[in-house]
Design a protein around this motif. Structure first.
Motif, PDB file in Angstrom:
ATOM      1  N   LEU A 186     -14.174 -12.223 -32.969  1.00 38.93           N
ATOM      2  CA  LEU A 186     -12.836 -11.968 -32.453  1.00 38.93           C
ATOM      3  C   LEU A 186     -12.954 -11.659 -30.966  1.00 38.93           C
ATOM      4  O   LEU A 186     -14.012 -11.199 -30.508  1.00 38.93           O
ATOM      5  N   ARG A 187     -11.861 -11.888 -30.262  1.00 41.63           N
ATOM      6  CA  ARG A 187     -11.828 -11.591 -28.836  1.00 41.63           C
ATOM      7  C   ARG A 187     -10.614 -10.737 -28.541  1.00 41.63           C
ATOM      8  O   ARG A 187      -9.485 -11.141 -28.820  1.00 41.63           O
ATOM      9  N   LEU A 188     -10.864  -9.557 -28.006  1.00 39.67           N
ATOM     10  CA  LEU A 188      -9.783  -8.658 -27.633  1.00 39.67           C
ATOM     11  C   LEU A 188      -9.508  -8.791 -26.137  1.00 39.67           C
ATOM     12  O   LEU A 188     -10.437  -8.958 -25.345  1.00 39.67           O
ATOM     13  N   SER A 189      -8.239  -8.689 -25.800  1.00 40.94           N
ATOM     14  CA  SER A 189      -7.846  -8.754 -24.400  1.00 40.94           C
ATOM     15  C   SER A 189      -6.963  -7.567 -24.064  1.00 40.94           C
ATOM     16  O   SER A 189      -6.217  -7.085 -24.920  1.00 40.94           O
ATOM     17  N   CYS A 190      -7.049  -7.123 -22.827  1.00 42.09           N
ATOM     18  CA  CYS A 190      -6.212  -6.010 -22.373  1.00 42.09           C
ATOM     19  C   CYS A 190      -5.769  -6.304 -20.951  1.00 42.09           C
ATOM     20  O   CYS A 190      -6.606  -6.550 -20.080  1.00 42.09           O
ATOM     21  N   ALA A 191      -4.465  -6.281 -20.755  1.00 47.02           N
ATOM     22  CA  ALA A 191      -3.906  -6.507 -19.429  1.00 47.02           C
ATOM     23  C   ALA A 191      -3.267  -5.228 -18.927  1.00 47.02           C
ATOM     24  O   ALA A 191      -2.547  -4.550 -19.677  1.00 47.02           O
ATOM     25  N   VAL A 192      -3.544  -4.909 -17.682  1.00 46.17           N
ATOM     26  CA  VAL A 192      -3.000  -3.697 -17.068  1.00 46.17           C
ATOM     27  C   VAL A 192      -1.885  -4.091 -16.115  1.00 46.17           C
ATOM     28  O   VAL A 192      -2.068  -4.972 -15.265  1.00 46.17           O
ATOM     29  N   SER A 193      -0.742  -3.457 -16.268  1.00 47.79           N
ATOM     30  CA  SER A 193       0.364  -3.689 -15.337  1.00 47.79           C
ATOM     31  C   SER A 193       0.648  -2.406 -14.572  1.00 47.79           C
ATOM     32  O   SER A 193       0.431  -1.301 -15.075  1.00 47.79           O
ATOM     33  N   GLY A 194       1.134  -2.579 -13.351  1.00 48.86           N
ATOM     34  CA  GLY A 194       1.388  -1.435 -12.496  1.00 48.86           C
ATOM     35  C   GLY A 194       0.326  -1.320 -11.427  1.00 48.86           C
ATOM     36  O   GLY A 194      -0.705  -2.001 -11.468  1.00 48.86           O
ATOM     37  N   ARG A 195       0.570  -0.447 -10.492  1.00 45.22           N
ATOM     38  CA  ARG A 195      -0.367  -0.290  -9.392  1.00 45.22           C
ATOM     39  C   ARG A 195      -1.479   0.667  -9.786  1.00 45.22           C
ATOM     40  O   ARG A 195      -1.229   1.768 -10.272  1.00 45.22           O
ATOM     41  N   ILE A 196      -2.713   0.226  -9.596  1.00 44.93           N
ATOM     42  CA  ILE A 196      -3.857   1.066  -9.925  1.00 44.93           C
ATOM     43  C   ILE A 196      -4.864   1.022  -8.784  1.00 44.93           C
ATOM     44  O   ILE A 196      -4.869   0.082  -7.982  1.00 44.93           O
ATOM     45  N   SER A 197      -5.695   2.019  -8.750  1.00 46.33           N
ATOM     46  CA  SER A 197      -6.758   2.044  -7.758  1.00 46.33           C
ATOM     47  C   SER A 197      -7.734   0.906  -8.012  1.00 46.33           C
ATOM     48  O   SER A 197      -8.007   0.554  -9.162  1.00 46.33           O
ATOM     49  N   ARG A 198      -8.235   0.344  -6.940  1.00 45.12           N
ATOM     50  CA  ARG A 198      -9.220  -0.722  -7.108  1.00 45.12           C
ATOM     51  C   ARG A 198     -10.529  -0.178  -7.672  1.00 45.12           C
ATOM     52  O   ARG A 198     -11.333  -0.926  -8.213  1.00 45.12           O
TER      53      ARG A 198
ATOM     54  N   VAL B 187       1.944   2.740 -15.103  1.00 43.85           N
ATOM     55  CA  VAL B 187       0.817   1.908 -15.521  1.00 43.85           C
ATOM     56  C   VAL B 187       0.894   1.721 -17.032  1.00 43.85           C
ATOM     57  O   VAL B 187       1.040   2.691 -17.784  1.00 43.85           O
ATOM     58  N   GLN B 188       0.764   0.476 -17.461  1.00 45.32           N
ATOM     59  CA  GLN B 188       0.768   0.179 -18.898  1.00 45.32           C
ATOM     60  C   GLN B 188      -0.384  -0.734 -19.232  1.00 45.32           C
ATOM     61  O   GLN B 188      -0.749  -1.602 -18.442  1.00 45.32           O
ATOM     62  N   LEU B 189      -0.944  -0.526 -20.416  1.00 41.22           N
ATOM     63  CA  LEU B 189      -2.024  -1.358 -20.917  1.00 41.22           C
ATOM     64  C   LEU B 189      -1.537  -2.069 -22.174  1.00 41.22           C
ATOM     65  O   LEU B 189      -1.032  -1.419 -23.095  1.00 41.22           O
ATOM     66  N   GLN B 190      -1.688  -3.361 -22.204  1.00 38.44           N
ATOM     67  CA  GLN B 190      -1.264  -4.162 -23.349  1.00 38.44           C
ATOM     68  C   GLN B 190      -2.485  -4.838 -23.951  1.00 38.44           C
ATOM     69  O   GLN B 190      -3.074  -5.726 -23.338  1.00 38.44           O
ATOM     70  N   ALA B 191      -2.834  -4.417 -25.156  1.00 41.33           N
ATOM     71  CA  ALA B 191      -3.997  -4.976 -25.838  1.00 41.33           C
ATOM     72  C   ALA B 191      -3.548  -5.995 -26.874  1.00 41.33           C
ATOM     73  O   ALA B 191      -2.472  -5.865 -27.464  1.00 41.33           O
ATOM     74  N   SER B 192      -4.388  -6.972 -27.105  1.00 43.46           N
ATOM     75  CA  SER B 192      -4.095  -7.992 -28.108  1.00 43.46           C
ATOM     76  C   SER B 192      -5.396  -8.582 -28.631  1.00 43.46           C
ATOM     77  O   SER B 192      -6.466  -8.376 -28.045  1.00 43.46           O
ATOM     78  N   GLY B 193      -5.301  -9.303 -29.743  1.00 44.35           N
ATOM     79  CA  GLY B 193      -6.440 -10.042 -30.240  1.00 44.35           C
ATOM     80  C   GLY B 193      -7.060  -9.517 -31.520  1.00 44.35           C
ATOM     81  O   GLY B 193      -7.977 -10.120 -32.052  1.00 44.35           O
TER      82      GLY B 193
ATOM     83  N   ASN C 282     -11.122  -8.491 -12.088  1.00 46.33           N
ATOM     84  CA  ASN C 282     -10.533  -7.529 -11.166  1.00 46.33           C
ATOM     85  C   ASN C 282      -9.253  -8.056 -10.527  1.00 46.33           C
ATOM     86  O   ASN C 282      -8.315  -7.299 -10.279  1.00 46.33           O
ATOM     87  N   ALA C 283      -9.209  -9.345 -10.297  1.00 51.10           N
ATOM     88  CA  ALA C 283      -8.025  -9.928  -9.669  1.00 51.10           C
ATOM     89  C   ALA C 283      -6.805  -9.836 -10.585  1.00 51.10           C
ATOM     90  O   ALA C 283      -5.671  -9.694 -10.119  1.00 51.10           O
ATOM     91  N   LYS C 284      -7.049  -9.916 -11.887  1.00 47.95           N
ATOM     92  CA  LYS C 284      -5.951  -9.897 -12.854  1.00 47.95           C
ATOM     93  C   LYS C 284      -5.794  -8.539 -13.534  1.00 47.95           C
ATOM     94  O   LYS C 284      -4.904  -8.364 -14.380  1.00 47.95           O
ATOM     95  N   ASN C 285      -6.639  -7.580 -13.149  1.00 47.89           N
ATOM     96  CA  ASN C 285      -6.593  -6.267 -13.805  1.00 47.89           C
ATOM     97  C   ASN C 285      -6.617  -6.406 -15.323  1.00 47.89           C
ATOM     98  O   ASN C 285      -5.750  -5.873 -16.041  1.00 47.89           O
ATOM     99  N   SER C 286      -7.592  -7.115 -15.809  1.00 52.04           N
ATOM    100  CA  SER C 286      -7.691  -7.322 -17.244  1.00 52.04           C
ATOM    101  C   SER C 286      -9.143  -7.173 -17.689  1.00 52.04           C
ATOM    102  O   SER C 286     -10.081  -7.291 -16.892  1.00 52.04           O
TER     103      SER C 286
END
Length: 114
Positions: A17-29, A1-7, A72-76
């Motif tokens: 300002l607007r911060l965004s964070c995308a989660v990659s990998g399989r995570i619990s719903r 699982v990785q979290l990528q923050a930006s903004g 939730n659909a995009k894990n972000s």
């Protein structure tokens, strides 16, 4: 699982300002996503969090100025920051909490000039 923050970036007081964070990998719903921040010489503190069930928690210091939203659909998760003040200057970290595990993003610097 990785979290990528930006903004993050430099903004004048009163700006946004607007911060965004995308989660990659399989995570619990069932999880909690949120933002923490750490200013120089201070401890890391919760800014805002949002659970997969829809509940949110926002620190009093940013209530009414910052808004957290998740997809939730995009894990972000995003953090819309308005009316920024110099005391909001910090490194902002994205966090994902699932049962028994915590994941952190790399941090993004927000600097608010007076």
């Amino acid at each position: 699982v990785q979290l990528q923050a930006s903004g993050g970036g430099l903004v004048q007081a009163g700006g946004s300002l607007r911060l965004s964070c995308a989660v990659s990998g399989r995570i619990s719903r069932i999880n909690v996503m949120g933002w923490y921040r750490q200013a120089p010489g201070k401890e890391r503190e919760l800014v805002a969090s949002a659970s997969s069930g829809g509940s949110t928690n926002v620190a009093d210091s940013v209530k009414g100025r910052f808004t957290i939203a998740r997809d939730n659909a995009k894990n972000s998760v995003t953090l819309q920051m308005n009316s920024l003040q110099p005391e909001d200057t910090a490194v902002y970290y994205c966090r994902l909490g699932v049962t028994g595990r915590t994941y952190w993003g790399q941090g993004t610097l927000v600097t608010v000039s007076s």
